[in-house]
Design an enzyme around this catalytic site. Structure first.
Site: not given
Length: 407
Positions: A176-177
């Site tokens: 996600a990051d």
């Protein structure tokens, strides 16, 4: 040292983003990915760190800050105690010289610091402000902690990842990051274009949730059409067959895909099963999807009689799409990876040389470069603060008071 290419840093190399200054107040992974990408192409990235340093410094292996060394390359470090109003004033003085500011505090924290977007844009009307958070700056979940792990669950990623008879599987890395960081870099460039054309800065609300959901495909559209939730299928695809991971005789694995009809027919001929081309179970892609388990058994039996290397050589000769499943040592030893310099060794005082990914993507005319190693905490304090008129005596006074740290 390994057999990877040995490279030196190129401190005098300029990039397309030369002259662009980025103030990076973010922590952890998404912001560091974003600003590393900008830094690789020439931007001056000033990493504003707290007294304990960016959290990424704490992600150590054998006591060495490997994450920091890779994702803080091409950056400068300015260490400030942001709880002190004098540190906030220093940031205010730096803002007019910047084109981009990146932060990843919980929504509302920047405002409490006296650095709201309105305040920042008043200091620099053409500033691009990238605000990274788990859930976004508004909405019912805005104030919840937004670590990537949680986002990878809520986005729907984990629900479709893994095997049907097992629990959902989170990614073994910072998906996600990382995706948000890549989206953020492109968003910053789009906003910078607007600022250059019209002199008008703006705020980018970059959540971890939005980008990750965006790359998962037409999940919502498919559900509305069918009323069915996409199941976990392991390494199989719900769009094409065959497509899976297969075990070889030596215990290693290969990945194989027959995502177009001609490729599948070529595969059947290669394994001596040309009759399967007209088999009603496997004649079309839709047929194969319905009988994927039977198809995998046939292909898996053939592959299971050969080693990984033998399978790759055999199917490549037959022009069937196949690839080995590599672990890290195999990646680092692969001749294509070495020839393309996907990874290169750079000098490092603790490791001798540190292997890191090269600049991505590759530009024909204006390639990026790795100019400097990751900085020590507060390494550029004096240099940067002298720019805004802080004398050596004033610097020492601020250092003694704990406003300036590191260095």
């Amino acid at each position: 040292m390994s057999n990877l290419h040995a490279r030196d840093y190129q401190p005098d190399r300029q990039g397309t983003l030369d002259g662009i200054r980025v103030l990076d107040l973010s922590r952890l992974f998404a912001g560091n990915v974003l600003t590393q990408l900008l830094g690789d192409f020439g931007a001056e990235v000033i990493k504003i760190e707290p007294p304990e340093g960016d959290t990424l410094r704490g992600w150590k292996t054998e006591g060495i800050e490997t994450h920091w060394k890779i994702y803080a390359r091409n950056k400068k470090s300015l260490c400030l105690s942001l709880r002190d109003p004098r540190a906030i004033e220093i940031i205010r003085k730096l803002v007019p010289s910047a084109q981009i500011l990146v932060e990843s505090f919980r929504p509302g924290v920047l405002e409490k610091m006296g650095l709201s977007p309105d305040a920042l844009l008043a200091l620099n009307p053409s500033l691009v402000v990238v605000r990274i958070s788990g859930w976004g700056q508004d909405g019912p979940y805005a104030q919840r902690p937004g670590f990537g792990t949680v986002i990878e669950g809520v986005s729907g990623f984990a629900a479709i990842n893994g095997f049907a008879d097992r629990e959902p599987v989170l990614p073994p890395m910072y998906l996600a990051d990382g995706v948000a960081g890549l989206y953020g870099a492109s968003a910053a460039m789009i906003a910078l274009r607007e600022a250059e054309m019209k002199g008008r800065g703006q705020v980018i609300d970059l959540s971890l949730l939005d980008p990750l959901f965006a790359i998962l495909g037409p999940q919502a559209a498919n559900y509305r059409l069918t009323g069915k939730v996409k199941p976990r299928t392991g390494s199989r695809s719900t769009n094409s067959a065959p497509r899976n991971v297969y075990r070889c005789s030596d215990g290693h694995y290969v990945s194989l895909s027959g995502s177009i009809q001609k490729m599948t027919e070529r595969l059947f001929r290669a394994i001596g099963r040309a009759e399967l081309i007209d088999d009603p179970r496997f004649r079309t892609n839709s047929d194969r999807l319905r009988h994927a388990e039977e198809l995998d058994a046939i292909i898996g039996a053939f592959i299971g009689e050969r080693t990984q290397q033998e399978n790759v050589a055999f199917f490549e000769e037959a022009e069937v799409t196949i690839g080995p499943i590599y672990d890290t040592p195999q990646i680092m030893a692969d001749p294509h990876v070495i020839a393309r310099e996907v990874i290169a060794d750079y000098p490092d005082p603790e490791m001798g040389h540190i292997p890191m990914h090269h600049v991505v993507p590759r530009f024909a005319q204006t390639p990026g470069s790795i100019r400097t190693p990751a900085p020590a905490l507060g390494q550029h304090n004096r240099e940067l603060l002298a720019e805004i008129g802080i004398s050596p005596a004033a610097y020492d006074e601020l250092k003694l008071a704990g406003v300036i740290c590191g260095g």
